[in-house]
Design a protein around this motif. Structure first.
Motif, PDB file in Angstrom:
ATOM      1  N   LEU A   4       8.582 -23.408-108.647  1.00  0.00           N
ATOM      2  CA  LEU A   4       8.997 -23.744-107.291  1.00  0.00           C
ATOM      3  C   LEU A   4       8.610 -22.589-106.385  1.00  0.00           C
ATOM      4  O   LEU A   4       8.927 -21.437-106.691  1.00  0.00           O
ATOM      5  N   GLU A   6       8.835 -21.335-102.425  1.00  0.00           N
ATOM      6  CA  GLU A   6       9.334 -21.516-101.066  1.00  0.00           C
ATOM      7  C   GLU A   6       8.413 -20.818-100.067  1.00  0.00           C
ATOM      8  O   GLU A   6       7.786 -19.798-100.391  1.00  0.00           O
ATOM      9  N   CYS A  22       9.390 -26.164 -99.984  1.00  0.00           N
ATOM     10  CA  CYS A  22       9.538 -25.821-101.407  1.00  0.00           C
ATOM     11  C   CYS A  22       8.568 -26.704-102.174  1.00  0.00           C
ATOM     12  O   CYS A  22       8.801 -27.909-102.326  1.00  0.00           O
ATOM     13  N   ALA A  24       6.692 -27.852-105.498  1.00  0.00           N
ATOM     14  CA  ALA A  24       6.949 -27.878-106.939  1.00  0.00           C
ATOM     15  C   ALA A  24       5.657 -28.114-107.709  1.00  0.00           C
ATOM     16  O   ALA A  24       4.755 -28.818-107.231  1.00  0.00           O
ATOM     17  N   LEU A  29       9.169 -33.796-108.671  1.00  0.00           N
ATOM     18  CA  LEU A  29      10.506 -33.637-108.126  1.00  0.00           C
ATOM     19  C   LEU A  29      11.113 -34.938-107.612  1.00  0.00           C
ATOM     20  O   LEU A  29      12.310 -34.991-107.319  1.00  0.00           O
ATOM     21  N   MET A  34      17.352 -32.056-105.556  1.00  0.00           N
ATOM     22  CA  MET A  34      16.891 -30.715-105.223  1.00  0.00           C
ATOM     23  C   MET A  34      17.918 -30.032-104.325  1.00  0.00           C
ATOM     24  O   MET A  34      18.442 -30.636-103.387  1.00  0.00           O
ATOM     25  N   THR A  78       6.988 -31.905-102.636  1.00  0.00           N
ATOM     26  CA  THR A  78       7.560 -30.845-101.810  1.00  0.00           C
ATOM     27  C   THR A  78       8.859 -31.319-101.158  1.00  0.00           C
ATOM     28  O   THR A  78       8.960 -32.487-100.772  1.00  0.00           O
ATOM     29  N   CYS A  96      15.080 -22.693-103.177  1.00  0.00           N
ATOM     30  CA  CYS A  96      15.244 -24.077-103.610  1.00  0.00           C
ATOM     31  C   CYS A  96      15.430 -24.077-105.129  1.00  0.00           C
ATOM     32  O   CYS A  96      15.049 -23.118-105.815  1.00  0.00           O
ATOM     33  N   SER A  98      15.755 -27.010-108.631  1.00  0.00           N
ATOM     34  CA  SER A  98      15.672 -28.390-109.112  1.00  0.00           C
ATOM     35  C   SER A  98      16.912 -28.723-109.930  1.00  0.00           C
ATOM     36  O   SER A  98      17.368 -27.916-110.753  1.00  0.00           O
ATOM     37  N   GLY A 112      13.152 -21.103-107.292  1.00  0.00           N
ATOM     38  CA  GLY A 112      12.024 -20.407-106.709  1.00  0.00           C
ATOM     39  C   GLY A 112      12.355 -18.948-106.475  1.00  0.00           C
ATOM     40  O   GLY A 112      13.452 -18.487-106.804  1.00  0.00           O
TER      41      GLY A 112
END
Length: 121
Positions: A4, A6, A22, A24, A29, A34, A78, A96, A98, A112
């Motif tokens: 991740l 940012e 963010c 991924a 995702l 998230m 994203t 961010c 997950s 991230g």
């Protein structure tokens, strides 16, 4: 490898706006809730909000409701955090993460590295 990243943090004046991204990689995702977090200097990291796979947002931090909005672009893999009417107390490093499921349940497994947001005149 799950990753991740940012971006979008900046120095902004009070009342200004920023949009954080963010991005991924290593997983899709669209199948996971998230979360967005922030950590101010000398304070613990705190959860701000979570967006589910159905785009339902759960605000954890009351002070951002009405000013911050999360969204996702599954085609770009994203998620975004739109921040309006920023205040000096919003100054922090934003992260961010997950989630484990499609819904928000305050459980996250990937993070991230963060992006710095500074609100100052």
């Amino acid at each position: 490898q799950v990753r991740l990243v940012e971006s979008g943090g900046d120095l902004v004046q009070p009342g200004g706006s920023l949009r954080l991204s963010c991005a991924a990689s290593g997983f899709e995702l669209e199948y996971y809730a998230m979360g967005w977090f922030r950590q101010a200097p000398g304070k613990e990291r705190e959860e701000i909000l979570c967006i589910s796979t159905s785009d339902s947002t759960t605000y954890v931090k009351d002070s951002v409701e009405g000013r911050f909005t999360a969204s996702r672009d599954n085609a770009k893999n994203t998620v975004y955090l739109q921040m309006n009417n920023l205040k000096p107390e919003d100054t922090a490093k934003y992260y961010c993460a997950s989630g484990l499921y499609i819904w928000c349940n305050n459980k996250y497994d990937n993070w991230g590295q963060g992006t710095q947001v500074t609100v100052s005149s």
